[in-house]
Design a protein around this motif. Structure first.
Motif, PDB file in Angstrom:
ATOM      1  N   PHE A 184       0.804  -1.222   0.000  1.00  0.00           N
ATOM      2  CA  PHE A 184       0.000   0.000   0.000  1.00  0.00           C
ATOM      3  C   PHE A 184       0.840   1.276   0.000  1.00  0.00           C
ATOM      4  N   PRO A 185       1.979   1.330   0.711  1.00  0.00           N
ATOM      5  CA  PRO A 185       2.800   2.544   0.633  1.00  0.00           C
ATOM      6  C   PRO A 185       3.531   2.694  -0.702  1.00  0.00           C
ATOM      7  N   ASN A 186       3.531   1.661  -1.549  1.00  0.00           N
ATOM      8  CA  ASN A 186       4.198   1.709  -2.839  1.00  0.00           C
ATOM      9  C   ASN A 186       3.387   2.570  -3.800  1.00  0.00           C
ATOM     10  N   ALA A 187       3.968   3.642  -4.280  1.00  0.00           N
ATOM     11  CA  ALA A 187       3.240   4.610  -5.106  1.00  0.00           C
ATOM     12  C   ALA A 187       2.687   3.993  -6.386  1.00  0.00           C
ATOM     13  N   THR A 188       3.316   2.937  -6.893  1.00  0.00           N
ATOM     14  CA  THR A 188       2.830   2.325  -8.130  1.00  0.00           C
ATOM     15  C   THR A 188       1.463   1.669  -7.954  1.00  0.00           C
ATOM     16  N   ASN A 189       1.058   1.439  -6.703  1.00  0.00           N
ATOM     17  CA  ASN A 189      -0.221   0.787  -6.437  1.00  0.00           C
ATOM     18  C   ASN A 189      -1.330   1.773  -6.080  1.00  0.00           C
ATOM     19  N   LYS A 190      -1.052   3.069  -6.194  1.00  0.00           N
ATOM     20  CA  LYS A 190      -2.022   4.075  -5.773  1.00  0.00           C
ATOM     21  C   LYS A 190      -3.326   3.988  -6.571  1.00  0.00           C
ATOM     22  N   GLY A 191      -3.246   3.566  -7.820  1.00  0.00           N
ATOM     23  CA  GLY A 191      -4.450   3.465  -8.620  1.00  0.00           C
ATOM     24  C   GLY A 191      -5.464   2.498  -8.032  1.00  0.00           C
ATOM     25  N   VAL A 192      -4.969   1.431  -7.422  1.00  0.00           N
ATOM     26  CA  VAL A 192      -5.859   0.464  -6.781  1.00  0.00           C
ATOM     27  C   VAL A 192      -6.522   1.086  -5.561  1.00  0.00           C
ATOM     28  N   ILE A 193      -5.738   1.788  -4.764  1.00  0.00           N
ATOM     29  CA  ILE A 193      -6.281   2.449  -3.571  1.00  0.00           C
ATOM     30  C   ILE A 193      -7.370   3.438  -3.967  1.00  0.00           C
ATOM     31  N   ASP A 194      -7.114   4.215  -5.017  1.00  0.00           N
ATOM     32  CA  ASP A 194      -8.084   5.220  -5.460  1.00  0.00           C
ATOM     33  C   ASP A 194      -9.373   4.590  -5.974  1.00  0.00           C
ATOM     34  N   ALA A 195      -9.278   3.352  -6.471  1.00  0.00           N
ATOM     35  CA  ALA A 195     -10.433   2.719  -7.117  1.00  0.00           C
ATOM     36  C   ALA A 195     -11.375   2.013  -6.148  1.00  0.00           C
ATOM     37  N   VAL A 196     -10.956   1.838  -4.879  1.00  0.00           N
ATOM     38  CA  VAL A 196     -11.762   1.053  -3.938  1.00  0.00           C
ATOM     39  C   VAL A 196     -12.370   1.921  -2.847  1.00  0.00           C
ATOM     40  N   ASP A 197     -13.315   1.319  -2.118  1.00  0.00           N
ATOM     41  CA  ASP A 197     -13.958   1.997  -0.991  1.00  0.00           C
ATOM     42  C   ASP A 197     -13.242   1.698   0.324  1.00  0.00           C
ATOM     43  N   TRP A 198     -12.535   0.581   0.391  1.00  0.00           N
ATOM     44  CA  TRP A 198     -11.812   0.169   1.588  1.00  0.00           C
ATOM     45  C   TRP A 198     -10.673  -0.740   1.161  1.00  0.00           C
ATOM     46  N   VAL A 199      -9.717  -0.977   2.060  1.00  0.00           N
ATOM     47  CA  VAL A 199      -8.645  -1.930   1.779  1.00  0.00           C
ATOM     48  C   VAL A 199      -8.610  -2.980   2.881  1.00  0.00           C
ATOM     49  N   GLY A 200      -8.208  -4.174   2.499  1.00  0.00           N
ATOM     50  CA  GLY A 200      -8.066  -5.261   3.453  1.00  0.00           C
ATOM     51  C   GLY A 200      -6.598  -5.559   3.692  1.00  0.00           C
ATOM     52  N   LEU A 201      -6.234  -5.743   4.945  1.00  0.00           N
ATOM     53  CA  LEU A 201      -4.843  -5.948   5.333  1.00  0.00           C
ATOM     54  C   LEU A 201      -4.615  -7.387   5.770  1.00  0.00           C
ATOM     55  N   ASP A 202      -3.719  -8.087   5.084  1.00  0.00           N
ATOM     56  CA  ASP A 202      -3.242  -9.396   5.516  1.00  0.00           C
ATOM     57  C   ASP A 202      -1.888  -9.179   6.173  1.00  0.00           C
ATOM     58  N   GLU A 203      -1.775  -9.462   7.459  1.00  0.00           N
ATOM     59  CA  GLU A 203      -0.547  -9.147   8.185  1.00  0.00           C
ATOM     60  C   GLU A 203      -0.198 -10.257   9.165  1.00  0.00           C
ATOM     61  N   TYR A 204       1.002 -10.842   8.978  1.00  0.00           N
ATOM     62  CA  TYR A 204       1.499 -11.918   9.832  1.00  0.00           C
ATOM     63  C   TYR A 204       2.902 -11.585  10.333  1.00  0.00           C
ATOM     64  N   PRO A 205       3.031 -11.039  11.533  1.00  0.00           N
ATOM     65  CA  PRO A 205       4.371 -10.795  12.077  1.00  0.00           C
ATOM     66  C   PRO A 205       5.239 -12.052  12.117  1.00  0.00           C
ATOM     67  N   TYR A 206       4.626 -13.202  12.271  1.00  0.00           N
ATOM     68  CA  TYR A 206       5.350 -14.485  12.295  1.00  0.00           C
ATOM     69  C   TYR A 206       6.249 -14.643  11.072  1.00  0.00           C
ATOM     70  N   TYR A 207       5.847 -14.129   9.932  1.00  0.00           N
ATOM     71  CA  TYR A 207       6.599 -14.309   8.689  1.00  0.00           C
ATOM     72  C   TYR A 207       7.606 -13.198   8.418  1.00  0.00           C
ATOM     73  N   GLN A 208       7.733 -12.217   9.301  1.00  0.00           N
ATOM     74  CA  GLN A 208       8.582 -11.067   9.027  1.00  0.00           C
ATOM     75  C   GLN A 208      10.043 -11.350   9.375  1.00  0.00           C
ATOM     76  N   THR A 209      10.669 -12.132   8.516  1.00  0.00           N
ATOM     77  CA  THR A 209      12.068 -12.509   8.675  1.00  0.00           C
ATOM     78  C   THR A 209      12.976 -11.292   8.726  1.00  0.00           C
TER      79      THR A 209
END
Length: 400
Positions: A184-209
């Motif tokens: 989401f912070p990647n500017a190349t993906n801003k078009g997707v953010i602009d096109a939706v009403d909400w965003v869903g976050l998949d987040e697993y600290p367990y995998y953050q090597t």
């Protein structure tokens, strides 16, 4: 582990436009790879609603596809199961590795034609895609995450869905996209953010090597990820569409699967940050992905008695006052006269109270805790407990 009362002042406190649903993400297959049928979904949804000790009723489910397993465009049998159990649905349209979502749209339209408002009234949102941008990112490619989709493709699919359903019973259902926090912070993906009403976050600290992904640091990692995603999407609501900690499987860098760690994560992230505050779809109720090397399921055989105690601690950091942090106990600190210069310093031992702390970090074990960076002002004097061990009753809120 460290207390994790981030909700009061972090981005997690931002209001969302939807009811704060509690549910689980659920796949379309069983652990043996066979397709789930209506009876399987009904058993799953019923068990979720009857979980012993749960901090609320888990009466919502997130789906990844609208297509019934074994077919090309038949409506998924989860629709009928949701109607039978009065389960709210966050629908999903699978977008990775394809040039068209027409089969998904056909299946959804067939379901809507068959069930009408009985289905439509249960649909709380629809996600166009799931982790597609992550799969196509540098990190996704390095992790061999599979074929994804570029942002312009996702935007095109969003437009396809809106055009197909803008005059149907689903016309007012909010449209979103689900992905990992770092896309989401990647500017190349801003078009997707602009096109939706909400965003869903998949987040697993367990995998953050490489990021200190111990269970003790899991809540901090989650908060950092949520806040980064929220900052990137601005006023768009953020739903948590997947999170959890495995109870078995391989150690992932410093992330260790265990029942005890799964419970710790449930308390520190679920109870303290998410449940009844943010629309949340935990991963997961029962194992349904044979490809996973880790098991996240909170139940065995859909038992309503989970593998760990689902009740939340009686007092969590986020349930304390949202306006101030207060710590009371016996400790040692340094009092400094004057606000500038090299005023005299006096060591103080006794009862210390800190109110209105702007940066307070705690590590609680039994009846003791360590307070760092807590300040209090009393009649112009400043008491700075830079390193003070407080013994007694400690209650913190508004940690950050």
């Amino acid at each position: 582990m460290r207390a994790s009362g981030y909700l009061a002042t972090s981005a997690l406190a931002t209001a969302v436009s939807a009811q704060n649903y509690l549910g689980f993400s659920t796949g379309s297959t069983k652990i043996d790879g066979s397709a789930k049928a209506q009876a399987d979904y009904e058993a799953e949804f019923t068990a979720a609603q009857k979980l012993v000790g749960a901090p609320g009723i888990f009466n919502a489910a997130r789906l990844y596809t609208n297509i019934q397993g074994g077919s090309t465009s038949d409506p998924i049998e989860a629709f009928a199961a949701a109607i039978a159990t009065n389960t709210s649905l966050l629908l999903g349209i699978w977008c990775s590795g394809t040039t068209t979502i027409e089969p998904e749209l056909t299946a959804l339209q067939a379901g809507l034609t068959k069930y009408g408002s009985n289905l439509a009234d249960l649909v709380i949102g629809i996600s166009i895609g799931s982790e597609d941008l992550y799969r196509n990112s540098v990190t996704g490619v390095e992790n061999k995450a599979g074929v994804g989709a570029n942002p312009d493709v996702i935007v095109g699919f969003i437009n396809d869905y809106r055009a197909a359903f803008n005059t149907t019973l689903l016309k007012s259902v909010p449209v979103g996209h689900v992905d990992t926090w770092n896309v989401f912070p990647n500017a190349t993906n801003k078009g997707v953010i602009d096109a939706v009403d909400w965003v869903g976050l998949d987040e697993y600290p367990y995998y953050q090597t490489g990021e200190g992904n111990t269970i003790e640091n899991a809540a901090n990692l989650f908060k950092t990820a949520y806040d980064a995603a929220k900052a990137a999407v601005g006023d768009k609501p953020v739903w948590v569409t997947e999170t959890g900690w495995p109870y078995s499987g391989m150690t992932w860098d410093e992330g260790v699967p265990s029942v005890a760690n799964a419970k710790t994560y449930w308390d520190a992230v679920g109870c303290d940050m998410l449940f009844n505050k943010v629309p949340t779809f935990w991963y997961d109720l029962t194992d349904d992905n044979a490809g996973n090397n880790q098991s996240f399921a909170i139940t065995d055989n859909l038992s309503t008695q989970a593998r760990f105690n689902l009740s939340c601690p009686a007092t969590t950091a986020s349930s304390s006052s949202a306006a101030a942090a207060t710590a009371t106990g016996t400790g040692t600190g340094t009092a400094t006269n004057g606000s500038t210069g090299s005023g005299s310093k006096t060591t103080v031992t006794g009862i210390a109270t800190a109110t209105g702390a702007s940066s307070a970090n705690t590590s609680a074990s039994g009846a003791s805790a360590t307070a760092t960076g807590v300040t209090t002002t009393n009649a112009g004097a400043v008491l700075n407990l830079s390193i003070g061990t407080l013994v007694g009753v400690v209650a913190f809120a508004c940690m950050l």
